[in-house]
Structures are given as structure tokens and as C-alpha cells.
Design a protein around this motif. Structure first.
Motif, PDB file in Angstrom:
ATOM      1  N   VAL A 123       0.841  -1.198   0.000  1.00 18.13           N
ATOM      2  CA  VAL A 123       0.000   0.000   0.000  1.00 18.13           C
ATOM      3  C   VAL A 123       0.878   1.251   0.000  1.00 18.13           C
ATOM      4  N   SER A 126      -3.269   5.615   1.851  1.00 18.55           N
ATOM      5  CA  SER A 126      -4.481   5.076   2.463  1.00 18.55           C
ATOM      6  C   SER A 126      -5.113   6.115   3.384  1.00 18.55           C
ATOM      7  N   VAL A 140      -9.332  -1.472  -2.030  1.00 19.50           N
ATOM      8  CA  VAL A 140      -7.958  -0.988  -2.205  1.00 19.50           C
ATOM      9  C   VAL A 140      -7.548  -1.369  -3.620  1.00 19.50           C
TER      10      VAL A 140
END
Length: 405
Positions: A123, A126, A140
Motif C-alpha cells: 500500500v 491510504s 484498495v
């Protein structure tokens, strides 16, 4: 004037005679470095974001398509695999395609995918620190997909469209909304080039709609797309994989998947390794030939140096230093040429949809450590190649050297 300054001045004066050796070594080094750089970057793309501990202990189990006697990957299969000796956990993956409709009018086709703790995506942005497990209605997605930058949409509600089964070959669109809570590095390829992670309930609902199956019956009938069996230790992986395969399921370790590259990239890697040996031979032979020829042509210069007090060791050091400087220049030029050659080769490879995910960036060179090691070895090989003819020239008495001239 010290020996190093004299060697530097000689290299400048003899640059035309040394051009052939520099060109030979630099071109060979360029091709070698470019091939190794592309192969290293490709392998790095497959390894991106994978935790070594999980990779060493994970076994991927695919659907047993074409094996009617083997049950599908249902909840019952998960329980059965979890009871195998030395298995720590079994993590499932289900996928369902859906369209993401941005306000700019772009439509991005993604694959809603259940999250597996053994293989967390890298990631990059976020809305909160701990994203997983995801809540229903959250996804996601890759930071960039199909030419659309999704990172700017993090934290926003986005329209979606899924498909509901009507009859074989026919479906109807179903509109909805999801919240994009994070994006990950798009070089992550283990689940799909366009995988978008979502809560299990969201993925199963969309997959059941598309299959025309009741949501509560989906996992008992259709089942998961893939399972990940995590062994307790890396040493347990071979035994666990054999146990899974004996049950009739196609299984491969995650580390094996990471080590696999398309055939074209494997060929490039092999070419780079072969050229590494060729580079050494060319540099050595070229140094022997050029040093011997120049030593004979410079017999008067060597005789004068010895006549004015230069010792044999000093003359030898000067001649070897000259060739080491030539090797260094050739290695640096080779690095520049490698960056250009690697960039051009990568641009060609990126035209292939199968190879594009493995070729990222414009300056494709090996890692800094590998690059430095290859440059140092090139200089050393050239210097060692010049040693024998340089020693022979340096040992000549001044009178013999002058006589040869």
C-alpha cells in the motif's frame, strides 16, 4: 612527476591508439550490463512487496479444472487442507470483475479480490494506518490502472457496475458504490494486474451475482478461485506441497512463482551471464595485445625512462596503471551505453502486454553493488591482462630498449 601523473599524461597522448580497446570493452560491458539490468529489474518487479517469511512458507493451490474427480475449492476443502500435518493456516482468494466509473468519465475494469494476510499488497496511500481487514463497501485498488491514476480518488465514494446472471451468455448490469480507502504499487502482480482488494462479503456477493448462485450457497458449490496454504516453517513446505498434490490439487510454492520470469526475460538474463564471461575474455585479450604492441612501439621512451633513473618496478607500475585507466574509462563509457541500450530494449519489451509489468523505469541497470563490482572487475581484468607484456617491457635494459627502437 609521479608515476600516476605520468601514466595519465601517456593515456591522453596515446588516446587514438587506445581507442580500439576502449571501444571493444565499453560495447561488451554495455551489452552485458543492459541484459543484467533488465533481468534484475524484472525479478525485482516479481519480488516487490513480498515478505520473505511468507514467501518461504506459502503454497498456492489453484482450481482443479480438468480434474472432475477432485472437489472444487470450497469451505470443506479449506477445512480438509487445514488438517494436513505442519499447516499453520489456509487463506482463500475469490475474485469477481467489476467496473469502476470515475467522475472524469473513465471506466476501469478491476477484479474484486479477497485479502490474504500471507500476501499483503504494498500500500502506498491510504485513509488510515491499519487498512486490513477491510469493511464492507471498501476497496484498495492499484495506484494506476489502464492509464487512469486512481491515487487521487483515495477517500472518495466511486460508482461501480457489476453483472447479474440472467441466463447463459446473458447478464444485466447492477450499479452500486464503493469507497476507495487505499491504493497499492501497481507492480504487484501476484493476484492480478488489476486486482482490487475488498471485504470477503463484497467479493462473494458480486461473484455469486455473476454466477447466478445464491450468495449463501456460493462457497459450497462454486468455491474459491485459489487457496494459499501457509506451512509452519520453511522446512515444512516441500512435505506440505506433496500432501496437497496427493489430494489432486495443482500446487506451487510462492517462492517458485517469484523465481519465474517469462521466457524472453530468462533468455535476456542468460545472455547477460554469458556476456559477462565474454567481457572478461575480451578485456583480458585486448589488454595483452594492446600493451604488447604499445610497449614495442614505445621502446625508446621506456629506455630513456630507465636511463634517467626509473626502476623496473616504476616502469611496470606506469604501464599497468595506464591500462587500468583505460579499463576505467571503458567501464564508465560502457555504463552510459548500457543505460541507453537498456532503456531502448525496455521500451521495446513494454510494447508486449505480457512483458510490460516486468519492465519498470527508464534507466535499467543492475543494483549499485552489482554495478560497482562489475566495473571494478573490468578494471582488474584489463590491468592483469597488461601485466605480462608490461613486465617484459619493463625488464629490458636501457641499451636493449634503445636498440629495439
Amino acid at each position: 612527476m609521479n608515476v600516476f601523473s605520468l601514466a595519465t599524461a601517456n593515456v591522453r597522448a596515446l588516446r587514438r591508439r587506445l581507442f580500439g580497446l576502449v571501444a571493444l570493452v565499453s560495447v561488451a560491458a554495455a551489452v552485458c550490463l543492459a541484459a543484467l539490468g533488465i533481468a534484475d529489474r524484472a525479478q525485482g518487479a516479481t519480488d516487490s512487496g513480498v515478505k520473505e517469511s511468507s514467501a518461504n512458507r506459502s503454497i498456492t493451490v489453484d482450481r482443479p479444472d480438468g480434474r472432475p474427480d477432485t472437489p472444487q475449492l470450497t469451505d470443506r476443502t479449506v477445512e480438509r487442507l487445514a488438517r494436513l500435518p505442519h499447516v499453520e493456516s489456509v487463506q482463500h482468494r475469490a475474485q469477481a470483475s467489476f467496473g469502476l466509473l470515475t467522475e472524469a468519465g473513465d471506466t476501469v475494469l478491476l477484479y474484486a479480490t479477497t485479502y490474504r494476510p500471507a500476501m499483503p499488497p504494498p500500500v502506498t496511500k491510504s485513509v488510515r494506518k491499519d487498512l486490513f481487514p477491510l469493511r464492507p463497501g471498501e476497496i484498495v485498488a492499484p495506484a494506476r490502472s489502464q492509464g487512469v491514476d486512481l491515487s487521487a480518488l483515495v477517500g472518495r465514494e466511486i460508482e461501480t457496475e457489476t453483472t447479474r446472471f440472467v441466463r447463459p451468455g446473458e447478464g444485466t448490469g447492477v450499479s452500486g458504490q464503493v469507497r476507495l480507502v487505499g491504493v497499492y504499487d501497481p507492480t504487484w502482480q501476484l493476484d492480478n494486474v488489476d486486482a482490487a482488494y475488498a471485504a470477503d462479503s463484497t467479493v462473494i456477493r458480486w461473484a455469486a451475482q455473476r454466477a447466478g448462485v445464491q450468495e449463501e450457497n456460493y462457497l459450497r458449490t462454486v468455491g474459491y478461485d485459489q487457496l494459499t496454504v501457509v506451512a509452519r516453517t520453511a522446512a515444512d513446505v516441500p512435505g506440505v506441497m506433496r500432501s496437497v498434490q496427493r489430494l489432486g490439487y495443482p500446487a506451487v510454492t510462492l517462492q517458485q512463482q517469484l523465481d519465474e520470469l517469462p521466457a524472453v526475460l530468462e533468455l535476456i538474463r542468460m545472455v547477460g551471464q554469458v556476456l559477462l564471461g565474454v567481457l572478461g575474455v575480451l578485456a583480458f585479450v585486448g589488454a595483452v595485445t594492446v600493451t604488447g604492441a604499445l610497449s614495442r612501439q614505445r621502446a625508446q621512451e621506456i629506455g630513456i625512462l630507465k636511463a634517467v633513473g626509473f626502476r623496473t618496478r616504476a616502469v611496470l607500475t606506469m604501464l599497468v596503471t595506464e591500462m587500468a585507466l583505460v579499463g576505467a574509462v571503458a567501464a564508465l563509457l560502457g555504463t552510459v551505453l548500457a543505460a541507453v541500450l537498456g532503456g531502448g530494449a525496455a521500451a521495446v519489451l513494454r510494447r508486449s502486454a505480457d512483458l510490460a509489468p516486468y519492465v519498470k523505469g527508464w534507466v535499467l541497470l543492475p543494483s549499485a553493488g552489482t554495478l560497482l563490482l562489475l566495473l571494478v572487475l573490468t578494471v582488474l581484468v584489463v590491468a592483469v591482462g597488461s601485466l605480462a607484456p608490461a613486465r617484459k617491457a619493463a625488464r629490458k635494459p636501457p641499451t636493449d630498449a634503445m636498440k629495439d627502437w
